[in-house]
Design a protein around this motif. Sequence first.
Motif, PDB file in Angstrom:
ATOM      1  N   THR A  98       3.725 -10.938  -8.731  1.00 34.78           N
ATOM      2  CA  THR A  98       4.004 -10.482  -7.374  1.00 34.78           C
ATOM      3  C   THR A  98       4.582  -9.074  -7.361  1.00 34.78           C
ATOM      4  O   THR A  98       4.520  -8.386  -6.350  1.00 34.78           O
ATOM      5  CB  THR A  98       4.983 -11.434  -6.655  1.00 34.78           C
ATOM      6  OG1 THR A  98       6.179 -11.532  -7.426  1.00 34.78           O
ATOM      7  CG2 THR A  98       4.366 -12.817  -6.478  1.00 34.78           C
ATOM      8  N   SER A  99       5.161  -8.654  -8.486  1.00 34.20           N
ATOM      9  CA  SER A  99       5.756  -7.328  -8.597  1.00 34.20           C
ATOM     10  C   SER A  99       5.262  -6.677  -9.890  1.00 34.20           C
ATOM     11  O   SER A  99       5.467  -7.214 -10.974  1.00 34.20           O
ATOM     12  CB  SER A  99       7.286  -7.434  -8.609  1.00 34.20           C
ATOM     13  OG  SER A  99       7.859  -6.157  -8.790  1.00 34.20           O
ATOM     14  N   ASN A 126      -1.869 -11.619  -5.492  1.00 31.90           N
ATOM     15  CA  ASN A 126      -0.497 -12.015  -5.177  1.00 31.90           C
ATOM     16  C   ASN A 126       0.495 -10.868  -5.265  1.00 31.90           C
ATOM     17  O   ASN A 126       1.666 -11.036  -4.948  1.00 31.90           O
ATOM     18  CB  ASN A 126      -0.053 -13.154  -6.094  1.00 31.90           C
ATOM     19  CG  ASN A 126      -0.753 -14.441  -5.747  1.00 31.90           C
ATOM     20  OD1 ASN A 126      -0.976 -14.734  -4.578  1.00 31.90           O
ATOM     21  ND2 ASN A 126      -1.137 -15.202  -6.749  1.00 31.90           N
ATOM     22  N   ILE A 127       0.062  -9.700  -5.681  1.00 33.37           N
ATOM     23  CA  ILE A 127       0.975  -8.566  -5.812  1.00 33.37           C
ATOM     24  C   ILE A 127       1.465  -8.135  -4.435  1.00 33.37           C
ATOM     25  O   ILE A 127       0.680  -7.824  -3.551  1.00 33.37           O
ATOM     26  CB  ILE A 127       0.311  -7.380  -6.542  1.00 33.37           C
ATOM     27  CG1 ILE A 127       0.017  -7.751  -7.992  1.00 33.37           C
ATOM     28  CG2 ILE A 127       1.216  -6.141  -6.491  1.00 33.37           C
ATOM     29  CD1 ILE A 127      -0.720  -6.679  -8.769  1.00 33.37           C
ATOM     30  N   ALA A 128       2.805  -8.134  -4.280  1.00 33.49           N
ATOM     31  CA  ALA A 128       3.431  -7.702  -3.035  1.00 33.49           C
ATOM     32  C   ALA A 128       4.075  -6.326  -3.201  1.00 33.49           C
ATOM     33  O   ALA A 128       4.199  -5.570  -2.242  1.00 33.49           O
ATOM     34  CB  ALA A 128       4.473  -8.715  -2.584  1.00 33.49           C
ATOM     35  N   SER A 129       4.469  -6.006  -4.417  1.00 34.45           N
ATOM     36  CA  SER A 129       5.124  -4.729  -4.704  1.00 34.45           C
ATOM     37  C   SER A 129       4.432  -4.080  -5.904  1.00 34.45           C
ATOM     38  O   SER A 129       4.340  -4.681  -6.967  1.00 34.45           O
ATOM     39  CB  SER A 129       6.604  -4.963  -5.016  1.00 34.45           C
ATOM     40  OG  SER A 129       7.220  -3.745  -5.397  1.00 34.45           O
ATOM     41  N   ASN A 149      -2.823   2.768   6.660  1.00 32.61           N
ATOM     42  CA  ASN A 149      -1.878   2.223   7.630  1.00 32.61           C
ATOM     43  C   ASN A 149      -1.040   1.050   7.158  1.00 32.61           C
ATOM     44  O   ASN A 149       0.098   0.929   7.545  1.00 32.61           O
ATOM     45  CB  ASN A 149      -2.618   1.818   8.902  1.00 32.61           C
ATOM     46  CG  ASN A 149      -3.135   3.020   9.651  1.00 32.61           C
ATOM     47  OD1 ASN A 149      -2.592   4.103   9.507  1.00 32.61           O
ATOM     48  ND2 ASN A 149      -4.177   2.845  10.424  1.00 32.61           N
ATOM     49  N   GLN A 150      -1.560   0.160   6.355  1.00 32.26           N
ATOM     50  CA  GLN A 150      -0.827  -1.069   6.079  1.00 32.26           C
ATOM     51  C   GLN A 150       0.275  -0.903   5.040  1.00 32.26           C
ATOM     52  O   GLN A 150       1.018  -1.826   4.780  1.00 32.26           O
ATOM     53  CB  GLN A 150      -1.782  -2.177   5.651  1.00 32.26           C
ATOM     54  CG  GLN A 150      -2.339  -2.002   4.258  1.00 32.26           C
ATOM     55  CD  GLN A 150      -3.434  -2.990   3.968  1.00 32.26           C
ATOM     56  OE1 GLN A 150      -4.479  -2.954   4.569  1.00 32.26           O
ATOM     57  NE2 GLN A 150      -3.194  -3.881   3.049  1.00 32.26           N
ATOM     58  N   TYR A 151       0.411   0.262   4.455  1.00 27.51           N
ATOM     59  CA  TYR A 151       1.384   0.445   3.388  1.00 27.51           C
ATOM     60  C   TYR A 151       2.462   1.455   3.743  1.00 27.51           C
ATOM     61  O   TYR A 151       2.247   2.358   4.527  1.00 27.51           O
ATOM     62  CB  TYR A 151       0.706   0.944   2.111  1.00 27.51           C
ATOM     63  CG  TYR A 151      -0.285  -0.022   1.566  1.00 27.51           C
ATOM     64  CD1 TYR A 151       0.119  -1.263   1.096  1.00 27.51           C
ATOM     65  CD2 TYR A 151      -1.628   0.282   1.529  1.00 27.51           C
ATOM     66  CE1 TYR A 151      -0.793  -2.164   0.603  1.00 27.51           C
ATOM     67  CE2 TYR A 151      -2.553  -0.618   1.037  1.00 27.51           C
ATOM     68  CZ  TYR A 151      -2.121  -1.836   0.577  1.00 27.51           C
ATOM     69  OH  TYR A 151      -3.021  -2.729   0.090  1.00 27.51           O
ATOM     70  N   CYS A 207      -6.153  -5.193  -1.501  1.00 30.30           N
ATOM     71  CA  CYS A 207      -4.976  -5.970  -1.923  1.00 30.30           C
ATOM     72  C   CYS A 207      -4.129  -6.246  -0.691  1.00 30.30           C
ATOM     73  O   CYS A 207      -3.164  -5.551  -0.397  1.00 30.30           O
ATOM     74  CB  CYS A 207      -4.186  -5.198  -2.975  1.00 30.30           C
ATOM     75  SG  CYS A 207      -5.110  -4.846  -4.471  1.00 30.30           S
ATOM     76  N   GLN A 208      -4.479  -7.279   0.031  1.00 36.01           N
ATOM     77  CA  GLN A 208      -3.909  -7.563   1.343  1.00 36.01           C
ATOM     78  C   GLN A 208      -2.426  -7.920   1.326  1.00 36.01           C
ATOM     79  O   GLN A 208      -1.767  -7.803   2.353  1.00 36.01           O
ATOM     80  CB  GLN A 208      -4.695  -8.684   2.008  1.00 36.01           C
ATOM     81  CG  GLN A 208      -6.140  -8.337   2.262  1.00 36.01           C
ATOM     82  CD  GLN A 208      -6.288  -7.153   3.199  1.00 36.01           C
ATOM     83  OE1 GLN A 208      -5.669  -7.117   4.249  1.00 36.01           O
ATOM     84  NE2 GLN A 208      -7.093  -6.180   2.819  1.00 36.01           N
ATOM     85  N   ASN A 209      -1.891  -8.350   0.203  1.00 39.34           N
ATOM     86  CA  ASN A 209      -0.493  -8.783   0.169  1.00 39.34           C
ATOM     87  C   ASN A 209       0.483  -7.691  -0.224  1.00 39.34           C
ATOM     88  O   ASN A 209       1.689  -7.914  -0.219  1.00 39.34           O
ATOM     89  CB  ASN A 209      -0.335  -9.979  -0.779  1.00 39.34           C
ATOM     90  CG  ASN A 209      -0.960 -11.221  -0.195  1.00 39.34           C
ATOM     91  OD1 ASN A 209      -0.908 -11.436   1.010  1.00 39.34           O
ATOM     92  ND2 ASN A 209      -1.576 -12.025  -1.036  1.00 39.34           N
ATOM     93  N   ILE A 210       0.000  -6.516  -0.568  1.00 41.82           N
ATOM     94  CA  ILE A 210       0.919  -5.438  -0.959  1.00 41.82           C
ATOM     95  C   ILE A 210       1.693  -4.982   0.272  1.00 41.82           C
ATOM     96  O   ILE A 210       1.125  -4.540   1.259  1.00 41.82           O
ATOM     97  CB  ILE A 210       0.176  -4.250  -1.599  1.00 41.82           C
ATOM     98  CG1 ILE A 210      -0.422  -4.658  -2.941  1.00 41.82           C
ATOM     99  CG2 ILE A 210       1.140  -3.076  -1.794  1.00 41.82           C
ATOM    100  CD1 ILE A 210      -1.204  -3.564  -3.640  1.00 41.82           C
ATOM    101  N   ALA A 211       3.017  -5.119   0.175  1.00 42.81           N
ATOM    102  CA  ALA A 211       3.899  -4.684   1.251  1.00 42.81           C
ATOM    103  C   ALA A 211       4.623  -3.401   0.878  1.00 42.81           C
ATOM    104  O   ALA A 211       5.073  -2.661   1.742  1.00 42.81           O
ATOM    105  CB  ALA A 211       4.914  -5.776   1.564  1.00 42.81           C
TER     106      ALA A 211
END
Length: 137
Positions: free
Chosen positions: A40-41, A68-71, A120-122, A96-100
């Motif tokens: 995830t990271s 699953n990568i968020a960071s 936009n999403q990042y 990578c839709q879950n990267i916040a």
Amino acid sequence: MSLEKCQNITSLDLNLQNNNVGADGAKNIGMSLEKCQNITSLDLNLQNNNLGADAVKNIGMSLEKCQNIASLNLYLWNNNLGADAVKNIRMSLEKCQNIASLNLNLWQFNQLSIYLVCFNQYICEIETQNKWVWRIN
């Protein structure tokens, strides 16, 4: 290949800067990361490794499969990359839709090339020539 055996890893800091990894090494790293689906990271430092556009494309395609990568902290400066490589990594990261949280270090690029990475999403923090150019929320 040892990384492939660590499939339960959720956080990985892989620092391979200054190792002359090259295109083949980058492809192998990417294939190993693909098998670590629980990450995830990810902090991936590939600075100064003579990668080139094809290697960065392979890394990007592998990151696409790590859903699953968020960071993500990705360090690619000093690797003979150009605008095409930046476009390829941008297209991969868009999938990578879950990267916040995304931090890309593309030190050698001018502002026009850097802009291609941000979407936009990042939250994008861009560092160039050792100073922060901009932050896009």
